[in-house]
Design a protein around this motif. Structure first.
Motif, mmCIF file in Angstrom:
data_model
loop_
_atom_site.group_PDB
_atom_site.id
_atom_site.type_symbol
_atom_site.label_atom_id
_atom_site.label_comp_id
_atom_site.label_asym_id
_atom_site.label_seq_id
_atom_site.Cartn_x
_atom_site.Cartn_y
_atom_site.Cartn_z
ATOM 1 N N ASP A 107 6.399 7.482 -3.110
ATOM 2 C CA ASP A 107 6.010 8.231 -1.684
ATOM 3 C C ASP A 107 6.163 7.216 -0.756
ATOM 4 O OD1 ASP A 107 3.914 6.542 -2.039
ATOM 5 O OD2 ASP A 107 2.395 8.227 -1.987
ATOM 6 N N GLY A 108 6.626 6.000 -0.777
ATOM 7 C CA GLY A 108 6.934 5.119 0.074
ATOM 8 C C GLY A 108 5.683 4.316 0.379
ATOM 9 N N LYS A 109 4.554 4.674 -0.139
ATOM 10 C CA LYS A 109 2.825 3.933 -0.037
ATOM 11 C C LYS A 109 2.659 3.481 -1.347
ATOM 12 C CE LYS A 109 1.879 6.922 3.954
ATOM 13 N NZ LYS A 109 0.963 8.093 4.541
ATOM 14 N N THR A 110 2.560 4.295 -2.271
ATOM 15 C CA THR A 110 1.835 3.709 -3.486
ATOM 16 C C THR A 110 2.865 4.160 -4.697
ATOM 17 O OG1 THR A 110 1.176 6.089 -3.879
ATOM 18 C CG2 THR A 110 -0.468 4.660 -2.748
ATOM 19 N N GLN A 111 4.004 3.412 -4.546
ATOM 20 C CA GLN A 111 4.862 3.284 -5.482
ATOM 21 C C GLN A 111 4.444 2.805 -7.100
ATOM 22 O OE1 GLN A 111 8.301 1.028 -3.924
ATOM 23 N NE2 GLN A 111 9.249 2.990 -2.923
ATOM 24 N N GLN A 112 4.733 3.423 -7.974
ATOM 25 C CA GLN A 112 4.499 2.877 -9.244
ATOM 26 C C GLN A 112 5.818 3.311 -10.210
ATOM 27 O OE1 GLN A 112 0.594 3.782 -10.891
ATOM 28 N NE2 GLN A 112 1.027 3.702 -12.880
ATOM 29 N N VAL A 113 6.013 1.936 -10.912
ATOM 30 C CA VAL A 113 7.062 2.080 -11.877
ATOM 31 C C VAL A 113 6.743 1.433 -13.315
ATOM 32 C CG1 VAL A 113 9.585 0.719 -12.282
ATOM 33 C CG2 VAL A 113 8.643 1.424 -9.801
#
Length: 232
Positions: free
Chosen positions: A45-51
């Motif tokens: 979401d551009g704020k809390t990216q998780q990969v």
């Protein structure tokens, strides 16, 4: 890992400490991926990216920043799949055999922890949860294959989030330091060196948690240790 001239930030599934970029644009706009079907963007979401990166018998995975850098402060939060040693390495003068390995003083699989690299003209500092564990002064591994992967626990998944950087973008590596563009805030790290307390935590990490030091590996350097081993 850092080189003397420039650095492309890389994350691979077997690395424990590595930097990344600030969450501002989409993940695929800022990173190139390796092993695409083993890289899963869980939140973007551009704020809390998780990969999440997966390692199994068919493939590993990783991602590299599209930009290259010359000096900066880089951090990422990671949650690992299984307990591992943390491997830190520095590339200098085309040589990357400068590992220090540590057993962490917490369970890295239980929750996310912050891994940070501060790289400036004076030194490279490795931190875990803001605790310095290694300093490589600017003087400009596996255990010889004994440790094998236990595939019974595969696939192994490592999760990354909260990428951040405050660094000088070097889109013309041949131009060197003067050609780099540095953002506001460089003063927080450009002249940073460890004080007595920071050097104390490095000594503690080396004494109580280090499991491998390239400066003590005579098998790897039969002709003599690198020069910085005698300076440190």
């Amino acid at each position: 890992m850092a080189s003397r001239k420039d650095m492309s930030l890389s994350l691979v599934v077997l690395l424990v400490a590595a930097p990344a970029l600030a969450a501002a644009a989409g993940f695929y706009e800022r990173f190139d991926v390796v092993g695409g079907d083993h890289v899963r963007v869980m939140n973007d979401d551009g704020k809390t990216q998780q990969v999440a990166l997966t390692l199994d018998r068919t493939s590993g995975s990783g991602f590299n920043s599209k930009d290259t850098y010359l000096f900066g402060e880089f951090s990422v939060e990671m949650k690992l799949r299984r307990p591992l040693r943390m491997n830190t390495n520095v590339w200098a003068n085309g040589d990357g055999k400068k590992e220090h390995q540590f057993y962490l003083w917490f369970d890295p699989t239980a929750d996310f922890h912050t891994y940070k690299i501060i790289w400036n003209p004076k030194n490279i500092i490795f931190q875990v949860d803001d605790v310095p564990v290694r300093r490589f002064k600017n003087y400009w591994a596996t255990r010889h294959g004994d440790v094998q992967i236990d595939w019974s626990g595969a696939p192994f998944v490592v999760s990354y989030r909260d990428y951040s950087t405050n660094a000088c973008v070097n889109n013309n590596p041949a131009g060197g330091w003067p050609s780099s563009w540095c953002p506001e805030g460089t003063a927080s790290w450009i002249d940073m060196e460890l004080d007595a307390a920071g050097l104390g935590t490095v000594a503690w990490a080396e004494r109580d948690h280090m499991s491998y030091n390239y400066c003590a590996d005579g098998w790897r350097f039969p002709q003599g240790f690198p020069a910085e081993c005698y300076r440190n």
